[in-house]
Design a protein around this motif. Structure first.
Motif, PDB file in Angstrom:
ATOM      1  N   LEU A 102      60.895  76.751  33.991  1.00 30.88           N
ATOM      2  CA  LEU A 102      61.915  76.115  34.825  1.00 30.88           C
ATOM      3  C   LEU A 102      61.621  76.319  36.298  1.00 30.88           C
ATOM      4  O   LEU A 102      61.784  75.402  37.121  1.00 30.88           O
ATOM      5  CB  LEU A 102      63.296  76.670  34.466  1.00 30.88           C
ATOM      6  N   TRP A 103      61.176  77.550  36.658  1.00 31.21           N
ATOM      7  CA  TRP A 103      60.891  77.833  38.058  1.00 31.21           C
ATOM      8  C   TRP A 103      59.676  77.054  38.530  1.00 31.21           C
ATOM      9  O   TRP A 103      59.592  76.673  39.720  1.00 31.21           O
ATOM     10  CB  TRP A 103      60.689  79.334  38.253  1.00 31.21           C
ATOM     11  N   ILE A 104      58.719  76.814  37.637  1.00 29.82           N
ATOM     12  CA  ILE A 104      57.562  75.996  38.004  1.00 29.82           C
ATOM     13  C   ILE A 104      58.012  74.579  38.351  1.00 29.82           C
ATOM     14  O   ILE A 104      57.617  74.007  39.377  1.00 29.82           O
ATOM     15  CB  ILE A 104      56.539  75.967  36.854  1.00 29.82           C
ATOM     16  N   ILE A 105      58.856  74.003  37.498  1.00 28.93           N
ATOM     17  CA  ILE A 105      59.335  72.640  37.734  1.00 28.93           C
ATOM     18  C   ILE A 105      60.155  72.579  39.019  1.00 28.93           C
ATOM     19  O   ILE A 105      60.018  71.643  39.829  1.00 28.93           O
ATOM     20  CB  ILE A 105      60.143  72.141  36.524  1.00 28.93           C
ATOM     21  N   LEU A 106      61.019  73.586  39.244  1.00 29.74           N
ATOM     22  CA  LEU A 106      61.802  73.606  40.483  1.00 29.74           C
ATOM     23  C   LEU A 106      60.902  73.729  41.705  1.00 29.74           C
ATOM     24  O   LEU A 106      61.116  73.058  42.726  1.00 29.74           O
ATOM     25  CB  LEU A 106      62.807  74.760  40.447  1.00 29.74           C
ATOM     26  N   GLY A 107      59.892  74.601  41.591  1.00 33.51           N
ATOM     27  CA  GLY A 107      58.965  74.765  42.706  1.00 33.51           C
ATOM     28  C   GLY A 107      58.199  73.492  42.993  1.00 33.51           C
ATOM     29  O   GLY A 107      58.012  73.102  44.162  1.00 33.51           O
ATOM     30  N   ILE A 108      57.739  72.806  41.943  1.00 33.70           N
ATOM     31  CA  ILE A 108      57.033  71.545  42.127  1.00 33.70           C
ATOM     32  C   ILE A 108      57.972  70.499  42.721  1.00 33.70           C
ATOM     33  O   ILE A 108      57.578  69.693  43.564  1.00 33.70           O
ATOM     34  CB  ILE A 108      56.438  71.065  40.790  1.00 33.70           C
ATOM     35  N   GLY A 109      59.245  70.531  42.290  1.00 37.08           N
ATOM     36  CA  GLY A 109      60.218  69.598  42.848  1.00 37.08           C
ATOM     37  C   GLY A 109      60.416  69.810  44.332  1.00 37.08           C
ATOM     38  O   GLY A 109      60.450  68.843  45.115  1.00 37.08           O
ATOM     39  N   VAL A 110      60.535  71.082  44.762  1.00 39.18           N
ATOM     40  CA  VAL A 110      60.668  71.369  46.193  1.00 39.18           C
ATOM     41  C   VAL A 110      59.415  70.931  46.938  1.00 39.18           C
ATOM     42  O   VAL A 110      59.484  70.315  48.016  1.00 39.18           O
ATOM     43  CB  VAL A 110      60.934  72.868  46.410  1.00 39.18           C
ATOM     44  N   GLY A 111      58.253  71.242  46.345  1.00 41.13           N
ATOM     45  CA  GLY A 111      57.006  70.817  46.963  1.00 41.13           C
ATOM     46  C   GLY A 111      56.911  69.305  47.081  1.00 41.13           C
ATOM     47  O   GLY A 111      56.417  68.776  48.087  1.00 41.13           O
ATOM     48  N   ALA A 112      57.381  68.589  46.053  1.00 41.25           N
ATOM     49  CA  ALA A 112      57.352  67.122  46.091  1.00 41.25           C
ATOM     50  C   ALA A 112      58.245  66.582  47.201  1.00 41.25           C
ATOM     51  O   ALA A 112      57.879  65.632  47.901  1.00 41.25           O
ATOM     52  CB  ALA A 112      57.786  66.567  44.736  1.00 41.25           C
ATOM     53  N   LEU A 113      59.425  67.178  47.377  1.00 45.26           N
ATOM     54  CA  LEU A 113      60.321  66.738  48.450  1.00 45.26           C
ATOM     55  C   LEU A 113      59.688  66.969  49.818  1.00 45.26           C
ATOM     56  O   LEU A 113      59.773  66.120  50.709  1.00 45.26           O
ATOM     57  CB  LEU A 113      61.657  67.471  48.346  1.00 45.26           C
ATOM     58  N   ILE A 114      59.062  68.134  49.993  1.00 48.62           N
ATOM     59  CA  ILE A 114      58.383  68.421  51.262  1.00 48.62           C
ATOM     60  C   ILE A 114      57.252  67.423  51.482  1.00 48.62           C
ATOM     61  O   ILE A 114      57.073  66.866  52.567  1.00 48.62           O
ATOM     62  CB  ILE A 114      57.854  69.861  51.268  1.00 48.62           C
TER      63      ILE A 114
END
Length: 308
Positions: free
Chosen positions: A192-204
């Motif tokens: 879950l934290w990987i997906i959240l981290g990738i999501g934040v990275g995608a927004l940036i």
């Protein structure tokens, strides 16, 4: 296939998200399996036995090195920290292990290598080990054993190291089984934290303008390094979750030293770890720990911003 312009902000964010998920998951699976096999050679008892009786200096170096090869996260490293202290291992040596175990993490190193190149990965590993060794040695020189919680201080002063259990060596098939078990266990805790981290990275990656990111986390802004460290402390993620954020920040032109300082503070000074450590350390000792490690991270950030 989606009704989105590929080169729009949304298209860029989605491309980053859907490309990084399988890439990160594949890297994570391979390295966790391999390190699960390696981990079968290092029990907590064996790790503790290797550190017991070591003098400071040599002990700090050995503890930091063991922190790399015994891949425990910050939360699981705290019980080992208690075991080391109760076994009479010097306090500074135990702090070197506590810093290195989550910070110089095999998942972080391999993901960094796969996503942003070997130079950043080697730089991160080298600086993480230096911080763990130096900060542990400094804390040891301060002789702050009296700032442990009373029950831990009693253990430190009166307990002796129990002998490590002598069991049969595992077969290769059993070690492979432990590698598969590590994959199942790690994925259950971090996916879950990987997906959240990738999501934040995608927004940036998709929405944050490059010039804005350079102004905030660029080498020319003297306050960017302490700001990055402060931003990283309250974040709750792990090495695997923060790597995509690091990738996106570097892609937007953020300074290498500032990004490394942010990553180190997220992993080594996270708020959940401080809450767990409160059960073992007094607030004064936690303050010293945060101050010493924070200064080390700031030094790394400024040094690399001046060199690169």
């Amino acid at each position: 296939m989606l009704p989105v312009d590929r080169w729009s902000h949304t298209g860029e964010a989605l491309a980053f998200f859907f490309y990084d998920i399988p890439k990160v998951m594949m890297l994570l699976t391979l390295i966790v399996f391999g390190m699960g096999v390696v981990r079968s050679f290092f029990s907590p008892e064996r790790t503790r036995g290797l550190l017991a009786g070591r003098r400071e200096g040599v002990g700090n170096i050995l503890a930091a090195g063991l922190g790399v090869f015994t891949p425990f996260c910050s939360c699981s490293a705290v019980p080992l920290f208690i075991g080391f202290v109760s076994a009479g291992v010097p306090l500074g040596v135990t702090f070197s292990f506590l810093i290195a175990a989550p910070m110089v993490n095999e998942v972080a190193l391999v993901l960094l290598f796969g996503l942003v190149g070997w130079k950043v990965a080697v730089t991160y590993a080298t600086l993480g080990l230096v911080i763990a060794i130096v900060c542990g040695w400094v804390i040891g020189r301060l002789h702050l054993e009296g700032w442990l919680q009373d029950w831990v201080r009693d253990l430190h002063s009166g307990a002796s190291l129990p002998a490590a259990p002598q069991g049969r060596d595992l077969t290769l098939v059993e070690r492979y089984g432990q590698g598969l078990e590590a994959v199942r266990d790690i994925f259950a805790r971090v996916w879950l934290w990987i997906i959240l981290g990738i999501g934040v990275g995608a927004l940036i990656h998709g929405y944050v303008p490059q010039d804005l990111m350079v102004r905030i986390m660029g080498a020319d802004a003297w306050w960017s390094v302490p700001a990055a460290v402060i931003m990283g402390i309250p974040m709750y993620t792990n090495a695997a979750g923060v790597i995509p954020i690091v990738e996106a920040l570097l892609g937007k032109g953020a300074a290498l030293g500032t990004v490394l300082a942010f990553m180190m503070s997220v992993i080594a000074l996270s708020l959940p770890e401080m809450i767990i450590l409160r059960q073992v350390l007094s607030l004064k000792l936690i303050g010293v720990f945060v101050a010493v490690v924070g200064l080390g991270i700031l030094s790394v950030g400024y040094l690399f911003n001046s060199l690169f």
